[in-house]
Structure formats: C-alpha cells, structure tokens
Design an enzyme around this catalytic site. Structure first.
Site, PDB file in Angstrom:
ATOM      1  N   HIS A  74      42.781  45.986  38.679  1.00  0.00           N
ATOM      2  CA  HIS A  74      42.349  45.156  39.811  1.00  0.00           C
ATOM      3  C   HIS A  74      42.340  46.002  41.085  1.00  0.00           C
ATOM      4  CE1 HIS A  74      42.104  41.720  42.559  1.00  0.00           C
ATOM      5  NE2 HIS A  74      41.695  41.028  41.500  1.00  0.00           N
ATOM      6  N   ASP A  92      39.922  34.245  37.597  1.00  0.00           N
ATOM      7  CA  ASP A  92      40.039  35.696  37.727  1.00  0.00           C
ATOM      8  C   ASP A  92      41.452  36.182  37.405  1.00  0.00           C
ATOM      9  OD1 ASP A  92      37.458  35.544  38.606  1.00  0.00           O
ATOM     10  OD2 ASP A  92      37.819  36.483  40.554  1.00  0.00           O
ATOM     11  N   ASP A  93      41.534  37.479  37.075  1.00  0.00           N
ATOM     12  CA  ASP A  93      42.777  38.278  37.011  1.00  0.00           C
ATOM     13  C   ASP A  93      43.550  38.160  35.706  1.00  0.00           C
ATOM     14  OD1 ASP A  93      41.976  38.731  39.572  1.00  0.00           O
ATOM     15  OD2 ASP A  93      43.755  37.894  40.543  1.00  0.00           O
ATOM     16  N   HIS A 137      42.591  31.287  39.961  1.00  0.00           N
ATOM     17  CA  HIS A 137      43.290  32.432  39.380  1.00  0.00           C
ATOM     18  C   HIS A 137      44.348  31.955  38.382  1.00  0.00           C
ATOM     19  CE1 HIS A 137      41.545  33.828  43.175  1.00  0.00           C
ATOM     20  NE2 HIS A 137      41.539  35.047  42.652  1.00  0.00           N
ATOM     21  N   HIS A 188      36.227  42.033  34.932  1.00  0.00           N
ATOM     22  CA  HIS A 188      36.816  42.072  36.279  1.00  0.00           C
ATOM     23  C   HIS A 188      37.475  43.439  36.536  1.00  0.00           C
ATOM     24  CE1 HIS A 188      37.793  39.950  39.905  1.00  0.00           C
ATOM     25  NE2 HIS A 188      39.099  39.967  39.733  1.00  0.00           N
TER      26      HIS A 188
END
Length: 459
Positions: free
Chosen positions: A100, A45-46, A189, A96
């Site tokens: 964020h 993620d991210d 991540h 995603h």
C-alpha cells in the site's frame, strides 16, 4: 538550490498532481459512477484481513449483496483462503498494488511490477486474471493513464473516512445513508493495518454497513459488482455521443454544481435527486394566478430547478419527445408530494406565494396545476432561450436537429402554481407562525401586573 526545488515542483505537478486532479474532477480514463436507477456498488480496499474480511463476507451473503475487493497483494498472499472465498461467493477481485504505497512515489516500471505481481497472486488462487485496478488513495500518475489497455482504473463517487476509529458507527451510518443512491460507487475498508488507518476501525464499518444494507433493502436498492456497472455504462446511449458533446455535458454538470453551491440550492430528495429549489423574491411583471391571488415583484416564490444530470440521462434514454415528457411527468409525480410535505413543515417556505420555473420542455405541467405563461420580451427571455437551446440540443433524443423542427414553438415559458393550491392538492396545511397578537400580549402583561405584590414608594 532554489532552481532545483522549483524544477522538482514542476516535474511532480506534471507527473502526479495534475493527472490526479484531472482524473478526480473530470473522470478522465477512470470509472467513478454508474447510471442505473436501482443499483449501487460496494467496494472495499486494503484487505483481505483475517479477522474482518470473513465477517464482511458473512454480512454480504446475508443480504445477497455483491461487492468488489481491491486487495493488497501482500495481504492476498498471506490469506489465499479468503481470496478463494471471495471468488467462490461471486465477488469481483481487483488490484490495489502489492504494497500500500502511493503511485506518486514510484517509478512507472515499479507501479507496473506492483500491478503484475498482485495480478499473478490473484490468478494463482482463482484461476482468473483481474483487469480492475484502484491505485492506493486513488492517486494516479501520468503513466497510469497508459495502462488502460491492460487494466480499468476504478475510483469512487463516495468516500467516508471509515479508516478512522473516532468516526464511530453512528456517524458513519449517517454518512452512508446520505450517499446511498443509484449509481454510487462507495469506498470502504475491510482492513485497518495500512498506514494512517486504525486497527479497530473495521468494527465500526461492519456495524454501519449492516444498517445501510437494511435500508437499501427497504428502498429496493441492491449492490452489484463494479464490472457489471461498467458494462451497463458501456452499453448506454451516452457512450454513443461524440467526444465534443460529452465534453459539453461534463462542463455543464460542473457548472450546475457550482450554481447549486453559490445560490444554496436545496434538493427535495437527495438520495435520488430530480427537483431542486430555492426561496427567493419574484422579480417579474405582476401575474394574476388561477386562484385569484396576484403575484407581484417582491413576493416570495419557490424557484424550481430540474437536476441536469437526471435530465440528461432521461433525454439520452428516451426515443422521442413524448417519451421524455412522460418520464419527466412521472418524476414530478414522485417529487411534488415530498415538496408539499417540506413546505407544510417549514414556516419560511410556507410564506412563499407561488412555485416558479422556466423551461422549454413545457409539455404537461398543466396536469399538476401549473399555469404556463409567455416570458415578457427582453434580455432575460432572449438569454434564457439561448441557454435552454444549448441545453435542449444536448439532452433531447433528436439532439440539435430538434432545434430546426418547429423552432417557433421552442421558446422558454414561465410556469406558476400557487403554493396554497399545491398544499390543497396534497391535503397539507400551511404551518402557523408562533406569533402572538398585540391584544394577547397586552392581556398577559395586565395579568402579570395583577399578580405582582404592591410596592410603596417613599420620597
């Protein structure tokens, strides 16, 4: 004012908290875990991050591992070359949000815009639309469920807190290896610039990930994309079951987790659980075992439990009772030697007199040296038969119809094997307690007294 706050609480709970809990606990309308026995899924993620994501791609290429990247739209927009490399090297790219930010704090229309904007960026770079979505922090709101026709929401089965630098590579490696197993969807991540993350945390993640990939290679496990894992689940016989049956299975598996927690059940092979056990005292009638030992009330036994999830999966993938029995025998052949090693290394377990279990699926245990005995008639036997009948209707290939065929043989049986017999079969020895005999203790005391200097007492 108090009334207003109360209404805000009710609305937020209905809009966000309750849907979030339902998706996390019951997996409602989300994907969390696969079913295959040799594959797991790495998800990140991210990102993309210009420093760490290229290093991660190099590492995945080195181990021929495929992954799924849930990218932040703003980061993808700034690093199109990394997105293109992900795509060219065969990884799956998911959404995603553009920034964020949790879906709990955004209106449904705003979330929809976030998804569309990020999807458009991915399409402009790769020429392919993404239909896989992971909301930031895995938090969904009530209206996210309605997006199922446009995107597949993907959560995870294992999360490690790798966004914090203080966790360190050593501790992260331990956590990764603990959860490494078939069907796991692992969340990591590759960027440390989002809110709450540490900028250098991905450095530790890369070190720990390489160690885990090396171990996965030794175990014969490989990482695949989430879409491949979802396709496997959709083609599974499990998906052919009715909603009511899947609900029963879900509740049954939740109960098993509660049971294991309450009674401190341990697992023989946590990476691929099949047999669980606990040490307790025998409460039944006296039994004369094959090796001449007599099992009586109060003797310690090792109570065995078969993992319900594994049992269910074996059942739905078996075409007949014989095939189900053969698969269970193969799993027992794998786990019993491990149990023997554990007993040989544990003084408390070695004090147990017998292995003990109760099951309606009792074809084949004699192969391992178990005695198969009738349960004494009474409340325990009747309640056990009722519970196991429900269980069998769920996991048996023929379903509830099996209960109507030769139902007189479908009775729970007690299975026993002396612990000494298992250890002998596996060429293991019972560990010896380091307890000194009274004679030995007295000899040491006399020897010590002889070495002490004389003392004169003056009145």
């Amino acid at each position: 004012m108090q009334t207003l706050l109360l209404w805000l609480f009710y609305i937020s709970s209905f809009y966000a908290f309750i849907p979030g809990m339902i998706s996390r606990i019951f997996g409602y309308r989300v994907f969390r875990k696969g079913i295959r026995r040799t594959e797991f899924a790495l998800t990140f993620d991210d990102g993309p991050d210009p420093r760490y994501t290229p290093q991660l791609l190099d590492l995945l290429k080195q181990y021929d591992a495929k992954a799924t990247f849930f990218v932040v739209g703003a980061h993808a927009e700034q690093n199109p070359e990394i997105i293109k490399r992900m795509y060219d090297e065969g990884h799956l790219i998911g959404i995603h949000n553009y920034v964020h930010k949790t879906n709990w704090l955004m209106r449904p229309a705003t979330v929809k815009q976030q998804i569309k904007r990020t999807g458009d960026i991915i399409y402009s770079i790769t020429g392919e639309r993404s239909t896989y979505y992971r909301p930031p922090w895995g938090i969904v709101n009530l209206f996210d469920f309605s997006k199922r026709s446009q995107v597949q929401i993907v959560l995870w089965s294992a999360m490690f807190g790798d966004w914090k630098e203080k966790l360190g590579a050593e501790r992260l490696t331990e956590k990764l290896l603990t959860k490494l197993g078939p069907g796991e969807v692992m969340l990591l991540h590759d960027c440390g610039t989002t809110l709450g993350a540490d900028p250098k945390a991905p450095e530790h993640m890369l070190i720990a990930l390489e160690r885990m990939l090396e171990e996965a290679k030794k175990r014969g496990l490989r990482s695949i994309r989430v879409d491949e894992m979802i396709e496997q689940v959709q083609n599974s016989p499990i998906q052919q079951l009715s909603f009511s049956k899947r609900l029963v299975v879900g509740l049954w598996l939740v109960w098993e987790q509660c049971f294991q927690f309450m009674f401190r059940i341990k697992t023989i092979a946590p990476a691929d659980p099949f047999l669980h056990y606990r040490l307790r005292k025998y409460q039944g009638d006296p039994v004369q075992m094959d090796n001449g030992e007599r099992l009586v009330k109060g003797d310690k036994i090792i109570e065995l439990h078969i993992d319900n999830r594994q049992l269910f999966e074996l059942g739905v993938h078996s075409r007949s009772s014989a095939q189900l029995a053969i698969r269970m025998i193969r799993r027992m052949e794998k786990d019993l030697p491990v149990l023997a090693e554990r007993i040989a290394a544990d003084v408390d377990l070695a004090e147990a007199k017998a292995l003990y279990g109760v099951s309606m699926l009792n074809r084949g245990p004699e192969k391992f040296g178990f005695m198969v005995l009738d349960l004494p008639d009474g409340w325990f036997a009747r309640s056990t038969k009722f519970y196991l009948s429900i269980l069998l209707s769920v996991i048996h290939p023929a379903g509830g119809a099996r209960l109507k065929v030769r139902s007189e043989v479908l009775v729970p049986k007690m299975m026993l094997m002396p612990v000494s017999q298992l250890l002998d079969q596996m060429n293991k020895q019972r560990p010896q307690k380091q307890v000194k005999s009274r004679e030995r203790i007295r000899e040491e005391e006399l020897s010590l007294e002889a070495e002490l200097p004389g003392v004169t007492v003056v009145n």
